[in-house]
Design an enzyme around this catalytic site. Sequence first.
Site, PDB file in Angstrom:
ATOM      1  N   ASP A  58      21.126 -26.902  17.934  1.00 53.88           N
ATOM      2  CA  ASP A  58      21.939 -26.333  16.850  1.00 53.88           C
ATOM      3  C   ASP A  58      23.187 -25.716  17.461  1.00 53.88           C
ATOM      4  OD1 ASP A  58      20.380 -26.843  14.438  1.00 53.88           O
ATOM      5  OD2 ASP A  58      18.896 -25.623  15.452  1.00 53.88           O
ATOM      6  N   THR A  59      24.327 -26.057  16.799  1.00 51.38           N
ATOM      7  CA  THR A  59      25.575 -25.926  17.503  1.00 51.38           C
ATOM      8  C   THR A  59      26.711 -25.859  16.500  1.00 51.38           C
ATOM      9  OG1 THR A  59      24.627 -27.265  19.269  1.00 51.38           O
ATOM     10  CG2 THR A  59      27.020 -27.115  19.239  1.00 51.38           C
ATOM     11  N   ILE A  60      27.846 -25.296  16.910  1.00 48.69           N
ATOM     12  CA  ILE A  60      29.077 -25.467  16.136  1.00 48.69           C
ATOM     13  C   ILE A  60      30.109 -26.124  17.033  1.00 48.69           C
ATOM     14  CG2 ILE A  60      28.614 -23.499  14.637  1.00 48.69           C
ATOM     15  CD1 ILE A  60      31.487 -23.187  17.028  1.00 48.69           C
TER      16      ILE A  60
ATOM     17  N   ILE B  53      32.898 -26.437  21.972  1.00 45.93           N
ATOM     18  CA  ILE B  53      31.570 -26.476  21.366  1.00 45.93           C
ATOM     19  C   ILE B  53      30.751 -25.302  21.883  1.00 45.93           C
ATOM     20  CG2 ILE B  53      30.552 -28.024  23.117  1.00 45.93           C
ATOM     21  CD1 ILE B  53      29.265 -29.488  20.586  1.00 45.93           C
TER      22      ILE B  53
ATOM     23  N   SER C 134      26.923 -22.802  21.180  1.00 44.53           N
ATOM     24  CA  SER C 134      25.599 -22.948  20.572  1.00 44.53           C
ATOM     25  C   SER C 134      24.619 -21.890  21.031  1.00 44.53           C
ATOM     26  CB  SER C 134      25.039 -24.334  20.944  1.00 44.53           C
ATOM     27  OG  SER C 134      23.723 -24.504  20.502  1.00 44.53           O
TER      28      SER C 134
END
Length: 563
Positions: free
Chosen positions: A372-374, A389, A391
Amino acid sequence: MRTWRIALMTAALIATSANEILAQDRSQARSMVISQYGVVAAEQPIGTRAGVAMLERGGNAIDAAIAANAAMGLVAPMMNGIGGDLFAMVYEAKTGKIYGLNASGWAPRALTIEFLHGKKIERMPARGIHSVTVPGAVAGWDALLTRFGSKSFADVLAPAIATARDGFPVTEIFSAHWARSVSTIRGDAEASRVFLPQGRAPNVGEMFRNPDLAASLEAIARGGKDAFYKGPLAQRMLATSAKHGGTLAAEDLAEFAPEWVDPISTKYRGWTVYEIPPSDQGIAALMMLNIMEQFPLASWGHNSARALHTAIEAKKLAYADMITYVADPRFAKVPVAGMLSADYARDRAMLIDPTRANCSVGPGQPPYSGSDTIYLATVDRDGNMVSLIQSNYGQFGSGVGVEGGGFVLHNRGGLFTLDPAHPNALAGRKRPLHTLIPALMTNGDIRIAFGIMGAFNQALAHAQFVSNVVDFRMNIQAAMEAARFTKTTFAGCDLQIEQRVPAEVRRELSAMGHELHVHDDYTTAMGGGQAVMRDYAAGMNYGASDPRKDGAAMAEMPLPPGP
């Protein structure tokens, strides 16, 4: 390359009656954001707006990326935050150079295989304090600001601090993720206090405030990275670790530093695609592209059964090598050059049966040489670009809330193995195999910064995006929206695919032996991505935001002159 650029821009620049018809009847749901000024694309509008605010206040793409990231840690706390890791690529316009940053933390010195075996733990924990490695995000911010930024920590953190105190309405997709994480949050009293303020996850449109996180960000704004790794926040993390029986020590935090790295790259039909080197999984995206280049995908058609089958099988081959060989290069010899060699790609491509799925793909033997990450992307009016990136890894990471800090510690250590013979075996001060991968791709005057989150989905999603742009001549918004497949497992023939892929194509894939799980049109199971593009010849910037997330691409507006 000039021909490609002209083809890409035609729909935007030529106003004819035919194009007006196309504008009403097209496959993409959104248009690109286009501006001669800076553009920010992030997974939630508050994050996007924080980045744009930095541009409008005279900041550059680096300042904007950090401001957007800090805001994303507030509005998507299950995905990212100051308790997680960070990777970035920066294109510096004045030098024409691309820089890579690995701000992933190492395991505490005392967190070893022997330590866990002594506690009767035989598999690497996926949650809890023993899955925690040193968070690298704040050190990554500092490295980016120090080398490329024009603003201070106080400047770039100001939007996130104000929003944390005032609160924000929770958006649809992140509300759903929050609700699915309730059991993880309830396993820790501090995480529950902060993230379940009424004993439940916030509903869509409900206000959420995090004054503890505001105070933590204010401490970083005043004291920089030392506030996090040596000062008051370090003390909070150490106390939390000790309370849960963890191994984190003051030296593990104080001695940590991120690493500037040279990006690795490959050529794909005239484009150069850049990824972060191991211990990052980005090499798998490049290996996929090398294998896919051996086949005439464009002539087969976008998302045809033959094109999809080839990409799926290329994924299996690339991932089998990635999971076998990729590790922290300070501890293991990773055969990067061999894995990326053209000869090796041709050999691996010959293993693809054009009529049948392979359910048991093993690694090759690349030659050695001497959720799960942005994700967010920014470009400024001068042409500087950031692909970033960040997370917590699992949703709400380890599930361990830092006492009084307003954030959770990530669980990136869960990607280690306890097999001492494996290159990715747990060891103190070692970084685990990492899923986070920012990317850039270039062709002449065109540069694109892009990324697509989703754990081991990322490399295969990168390859699909690149193919959409290069093989099928899509603009960046269409390429991001296009129906995708994913396979986050390493064995078997299971495959997740969106139902926008035509039913006949899905039937053909099933007949080949692929075991399809069909998702709705825009499922977050495929990850969510963002992209920015610059045409350096025209001086024009473009932004794209994936409808699979709550995000938006937004352009900077020039501020009116002061009084």
